[in-house]
Design an enzyme around this catalytic site. Structure first.
Site, PDB file in Angstrom:
ATOM      1  N   TYR A 116      -8.702  -7.839   7.269  1.00  0.00           N
ATOM      2  CA  TYR A 116      -9.720  -7.187   6.435  1.00  0.00           C
ATOM      3  C   TYR A 116     -10.935  -8.122   6.302  1.00  0.00           C
ATOM      4  CZ  TYR A 116      -6.035  -3.816   5.786  1.00  0.00           C
ATOM      5  OH  TYR A 116      -5.074  -2.894   6.050  1.00  0.00           O
ATOM      6  N   ASN A 134      -4.337  -5.286  12.327  1.00  0.00           N
ATOM      7  CA  ASN A 134      -5.713  -4.794  12.367  1.00  0.00           C
ATOM      8  C   ASN A 134      -6.575  -5.571  13.355  1.00  0.00           C
ATOM      9  OD1 ASN A 134      -5.498  -2.653  10.426  1.00  0.00           O
ATOM     10  ND2 ASN A 134      -5.266  -4.242   8.864  1.00  0.00           N
ATOM     11  N   THR A 168       0.849  -1.194   0.000  1.00  0.00           N
ATOM     12  CA  THR A 168       0.000   0.000   0.000  1.00  0.00           C
ATOM     13  C   THR A 168       0.882   1.240   0.000  1.00  0.00           C
ATOM     14  OG1 THR A 168      -1.891  -1.073   1.006  1.00  0.00           O
ATOM     15  CG2 THR A 168      -1.667   1.283   1.413  1.00  0.00           C
ATOM     16  N   ASN A 227      -4.654 -10.145   6.879  1.00  0.00           N
ATOM     17  CA  ASN A 227      -4.385  -8.874   7.581  1.00  0.00           C
ATOM     18  C   ASN A 227      -5.590  -8.196   8.231  1.00  0.00           C
ATOM     19  OD1 ASN A 227      -1.761  -9.259   7.021  1.00  0.00           O
ATOM     20  ND2 ASN A 227      -1.609  -7.774   5.364  1.00  0.00           N
ATOM     21  N   HIS A 279      -7.445 -10.702  -1.407  1.00  0.00           N
ATOM     22  CA  HIS A 279      -6.857 -10.325  -0.113  1.00  0.00           C
ATOM     23  C   HIS A 279      -7.688 -10.972   0.998  1.00  0.00           C
ATOM     24  CE1 HIS A 279      -4.702  -8.390   2.950  1.00  0.00           C
ATOM     25  NE2 HIS A 279      -4.556  -7.175   2.433  1.00  0.00           N
TER      26      HIS A 279
HETATM   27  C1  8OZ Z   1      -0.346  -0.878   5.210  1.00  0.00           C
HETATM   28  C2  8OZ Z   1      -1.154   0.250   5.269  1.00  0.00           C
HETATM   29  C3  8OZ Z   1      -2.451   0.169   4.815  1.00  0.00           C
HETATM   30  C4  8OZ Z   1      -2.941  -1.033   4.317  1.00  0.00           C
HETATM   31  C5  8OZ Z   1      -2.364  -4.731   4.364  1.00  0.00           C
HETATM   32  C6  8OZ Z   1      -3.384  -3.449   2.616  1.00  0.00           C
HETATM   33  O1  8OZ Z   1      -1.865  -4.753   5.497  1.00  0.00           O
HETATM   34  C7  8OZ Z   1      -2.647  -3.432   3.717  1.00  0.00           C
HETATM   35  C8  8OZ Z   1      -2.125  -2.165   4.266  1.00  0.00           C
HETATM   36  C9  8OZ Z   1      -0.822  -2.060   4.717  1.00  0.00           C
HETATM   37  O2  8OZ Z   1      -2.661  -5.769   3.774  1.00  0.00           O
END
Ligand code: 8OZ
Length: 369
Positions: free
Chosen positions: A183, A238, A25, A181, A178
């Site tokens: 999400y 996250n 990113t 992480n 994806h």
């Molecule tokens: C860093 C900052 C924002 C998003 C991920 C898409 O961790 C990200 C991400 C990484 O997969």
């Protein structure tokens, strides 16, 4: 013995080496539209066996951060076309990472300023980025609302549409889902974020349902040979957490094994941190064995802070591909540097997220020094 420089078949793609540019990113796509500068950046790195783009939102609802790219409108698709064209002209191959952030955004980034969506109404203890007065500012994520089961087919459809757009319109060689992480898809998988009591929560089978439905829809649309998926069994990124990740992820890969995917991309340990976590043990060899035992033939890609020595060890341990993240930020010619044991440029964290060419397209290749 495998070397990093073997030609390797990955689904429908034939790659010139086992070195992959990991998704990174970089927040340089105002209005979610990829730019000429992004085309230059990716083309500079086209000697990688495979390029995976930065995470790319499949819809406005899927957006979480300032200036990350999307894949949902004509302008975004046209922006990506110039990227794929530049990469292909430079002899590379590129897949786009399909992203839905789920509960991670601030509500200001959501359609109509409403709450972000999630499996359950549990806020992630993490931060996201808003641009305030032109300055990227970290703010807490907003309280999400739980998705209704009736909304999930639309999300699956959106993944499918994004994959079709990516391949048919934007010129990508494939897509990476994806699933990592913390999400949306990872939020559904893990019981720290999924407390649903319908068909999408509770048992492992139910928590894996959305990820598998989205993957099947994409495979139906563009073929397994152009589809990869990224998973992060134990990352705390996250606020991701599952109380028993080993059987969860073995179930997931056993079912992915039936779909003829090009590759599985595994983040080993904590994203951007340690590969071994004493407090979150995980048996990756058992995960791979479960995938192969169920007939999975996709390439096994590993990622997370590898250098040349640890990458070679990963290949010796059975990985097929190694994805490099931070090293690719600062070394457009990483393949040449690894082949010649040349020193690596050091990335500057101050320019990782947002900005222009500085810390992006101005890292020198060896021949330019
Ligand atoms: C860093 C900052 C924002 C998003 C991920 C898409 O961790 C990200 C991400 C990484 O997969």
């Amino acid at each position: 013995m495998s070397s990093l420089f073997d030609t390797v078949r990955v689904g429908d793609l034939l790659l010139p080496n086992r070195i992959v540019m990991a998704p990174l990113t970089r927040n340089r796509a105002p209005d979610a539209i990829p730019t000429k500068l992004m085309a230059d950046y990716y083309a500079q790195r086209a000697t990688a066996g495979l390029l995976i783009t930065e995470a790319t939102a499949i819809s406005h609802q899927a957006q979480g951060y300032a200036d990350v790219p999307g894949l949902y409108g004509t302008e975004q698709l046209d922006g990506w076309k110039q990227v794929t064209q530049a990469v292909h002209d430079a002899g590379g191959q590129v897949v786009v990472q399909l992203w839905h952030v789920g509960r991670v955004p601030h509500h200001a980034r959501q359609p109509g300023g409403g709450p972000p969506v999630a499996p359950s109404a549990i806020a992630a203890k993490t931060k996201t980025v808003l641009i305030r007065d032109g300055v990227p500012t970290f703010v807490p994520t907003s309280e999400p609302r739980a998705l209704d089961a009736e909304e999930l087919p639309e999300i699956v459809h959106t993944y499918r549409a994004a994959a079709l757009n990516a391949v048919q319109t934007a010129g990508f060689d494939g897509v990476e889902i994806h699933g990592a992480n913390g999400y949306l898809l990872d939020q559904f998988l893990k019981n720290g974020s999924n407390r649903r009591i319908d068909d999408y929560g509770g048992s492992i089978k139910n928590r894996a349902r959305l990820l598998l439905e989205a993957t099947r829809a994409i495979v139906d649309a563009i073929g397994g040979g152009r589809t990869g998926i990224r998973l992060s069994p134990v990352t705390p990124a996250n606020d991701a957490f599952d109380s028993n990740p080993q059987p969860l992820f073995e179930y997931v890969v056993k079912h992915l094994a039936k779909l003829g995917l090009a590759y599985l991309h595994i983040i080993v340990g904590a994203t951007g941190g340690a590969r071994e976590l004493a407090e979150r043990p995980f048996d990756y060899a058992a995960l791979k064995a479960a995938y192969r035992a169920a007939g999975g033939t996709g390439a096994w890609m590993v990622n997370n802070g590898y250098d040349q020595a640890s990458a070679l060890q990963a290949l010796a341990d059975g990985a097929d591909l190694v994805a490099f993240g931070k090293a690719y930020i600062a070394n457009p010619d990483l393949v040449t540097r690894l082949a010649t044991n040349a020193p690596l440029n050091t990335p500057d964290p101050a320019t990782f997220y947002g900005g222009g060419a500085i810390g992006y397209t101005d890292y020198p290749a060896l021949q330019n020094k």
